[in-house]
Design an enzyme around this catalytic site. Structure first.
Site, PDB file in Angstrom:
ATOM      1  CB  SER A 226     -41.000   0.275 -22.878  1.00 23.01           C
ATOM      2  OG  SER A 226     -41.002   0.848 -21.607  1.00 23.01           O
ATOM      3  CG  ASP A 453     -33.981   1.956 -20.096  1.00 22.56           C
ATOM      4  OD1 ASP A 453     -34.744   2.854 -19.704  1.00 22.56           O
ATOM      5  OD2 ASP A 453     -34.245   1.220 -21.064  1.00 22.56           O
ATOM      6  CG  HIS A 481     -36.900   3.749 -22.635  1.00 19.07           C
ATOM      7  ND1 HIS A 481     -36.815   2.664 -21.796  1.00 19.07           N
ATOM      8  CD2 HIS A 481     -38.198   3.792 -23.058  1.00 19.07           C
ATOM      9  CE1 HIS A 481     -37.991   2.079 -21.716  1.00 19.07           C
ATOM     10  NE2 HIS A 481     -38.845   2.745 -22.484  1.00 19.07           N
TER      11      HIS A 481
END
Length: 511
Positions: A226, A453, A481
């Site tokens: 991320s 996601d 995610h």
């Protein structure tokens, strides 16, 4: 991940890692004899940078891991202006060592130290732990490193959980929000000092390169999730010739601005919520929602609007606002294994009980049962984002963007608006423009994206893989995610073959 901010913007702290780490706040003791020392690469750098690139990292035993402290310049553009500390943790390779793998779990503001100390099995699979020294670090401004500090717990509660005066988007509401965030920024400046101007992602990428050299690695092997993927992308743009084996999981398009990012994430959260309803309604685990998925989505908007008008009191004296409830809804969507948490959130909120939803958000924010905060994650998050994005101060334009967001994400979007207010009166502002990163000459880079996601939309992974001259897209078809270590054997095998054995896929991979 680009984490949650009150008043809008992204929800991207790696929820699975956050919940695995917990909010105990306990640290590992560093008072043990040195067990190993690094041999820096000795590469040629300017004289002012030699004390940093040439430093020896002394590893101490700390429980079952090894810990160390590195130094970095406070300001990379003025290396003589002062130093900061960076906290490191290492789990040595369990079999034949293939190299050193630096990891970052996201945020910004998440602790790479805790990602190893508290959640090593979430951060890296057995195959990587066998062959790599896994090294986590708290980036500048975060946790055990020289850290951003702003509010005490009571004021932080008001910032994160508060119920501002006026209806959302009204002039009174905007003024109240702006006054609060101005107070927050001034508190950060007073307590943090000049570090507050130097916690941008490019500075952290320069720290990463310094750590690579100090650890004795000619090239950087790296796994970022991320926001950690964004950090890796920025690193590749700044140091393409030093990229080794790099995996960017849950990539973030470096070329998009704040408004576009918020819009895409609002759409991503709604798409994931649809998947949740498609799963729970036929199975009967959420019987309080009837009809179609569209009916359920409309019911959620109705719940949020009702809570906006009448926040729900909790047993500890706080109230659950609609903005806080959005986070309680979004956080469990990060991993399908935590979807049952959302069953409980909806069931209790519909019964006019706030404690379950607040407990989910407390875990996300790192707030402990006694009202303290175990980490500075939420303070560091805003400090980094305020330097990484440009924010506009045109209220009329903010309101127009709010209308657009409510159109494209009609169920949750309105509660993610006006994110510009978070940094509008921040003491420092972005100096680096958002732009695509090509990293010409870099070694092959794996860019991982999950098709549904909620936090880092799949389109961003496609964009990053396309922008990077050496990018290879690895697609995970599914929900949640990030893609690696989520139970997809195809993704895991692709990543592990690449990191451990150097096997580069011949082209994009779909799993």
């Amino acid at each position: 991940m680009m984490g949650a901010r009150k008043g809008g913007v992204a929800l991207a702290v790696a929820f699975a890692i956050a919940m695995s780490v917990g909010v105990s706040g306990c640290g590992l003791s560093l008072f043990f004899p040195v067990v190993d020392e690094s041999t820096p690469t000795g590469e040629d750098v300017e004289a002012a940078l030699e004390p940093f690139y040439g430093q020896v990292i002394a590893w101490d035993a700390c429980e079952e891991f090894q810990c160390a402290t590195a130094i970095a310049p406070l300001d990379w553009d003025d290396p003589g202006a002062g130093e900061i500390e960076l906290a490191l943790i290492r789990q040595p390779a369990r079999t034949e060592k293939a190299g050193t793998l630096l990891v970052n779990p996201g945020g910004p503001g998440a602790s790479g130290f805790d990602a190893v100390a508290r959640a090593i099995d979430v951060t890296a699979t057995e195959a990587l732990q066998d062959r790599y020294d896994i090294v986590g670090f708290d980036p500048r401004g975060v946790g055990r490193s020289t850290a951003v500090s702003c509010f005490g717990p009571a004021d932080l509660d008001k910032l994160l959980y508060g119920n501002p005066r006026g209806s959302r988007g009204s002039d009174e509401w905007i003024t109240t929000q702006n006054d609060l965030t101005h107070k927050f920024g001034q508190a950060c400046l007073a307590k943090t000092g000049p570090l507050l101007a130097n916690v941008d992602t490019l500075s952290t990428a320069r720290d990463l390169d310094m750590l690579r050299a100090a650890l004795g690695e000619e090239q950087l092997d790296y796994l970022g999730y991320s926001y950690g993927a964004y950090l890796g992308t920025v690193y590749a743009g700044a140091f393409p010739d030093r990229v080794g084996r790099m995996v960017l999981d849950g990539a973030i398009d470096p070329g998009i601005g704040h408004a576009a990012m918020t819009l895409a994430q609002a759409q991503g959260i709604e798409a994931s919520l649809r998947s949740y309803f498609a799963s729970c309604m036929p199975g009967g685990t959420c019987p309080y929602f009837q009809g179609t998925v569209d009916d359920a989505m409309a019911a959620v908007r109705g719940i949020l609007d009702a809570v906006r008008k009448n926040p729900i009191p909790s047993s500890d004296g706080r109230v659950l606002t609609a903005e806080t409830l959005v986070i309680a809804i979004a956080a469990p969507l990060y991993n399908a294994t935590t979807w049952p948490v959302l069953d409980s959130v909806f069931a209790t909120v519909l019964a006019m009980q706030a404690d379950t939803a607040l407990a989910v958000v407390d875990g996300y924010y790192g707030r402990t049962a006694d009202g303290a905060y175990a980490t500075n994650q939420m303070e560091a998050l805003r400090a980094v984002n305020c330097l990484d994005f440009e924010y506009q101060n045109n209220v009329a334009q903010m309101k127009e963007q709010a209308r657009e967001l409510n159109t494209v994400a009609p169920y949750l979007g309105i509660y993610l608006t006006f994110g510009d207010l978070s940094c509008l009166s921040w003491p420092y502002h972005a100096e680096q423009p958002r732009a695509a990163i090509a990293a010409p000459g870099a070694a092959p880079i794996l860019v991982l994206g999950t098709t549904n996601d909620p936090s880092t939309p799949y389109a961003w992974a496609v964009a990053v893989a396309t922008q990077l001259e050496s990018g290879i897209l690895v697609t995970r078809n599914g929900d949640g995610h990030t893609a690696y270590n989520k139970g997809n054997a195809c993704v895991d095998a692709t990543v592990e073959s690449y990191l451990v054995d150097g096997v580069v896929p011949p082209g994009d991979v779909t799993c």
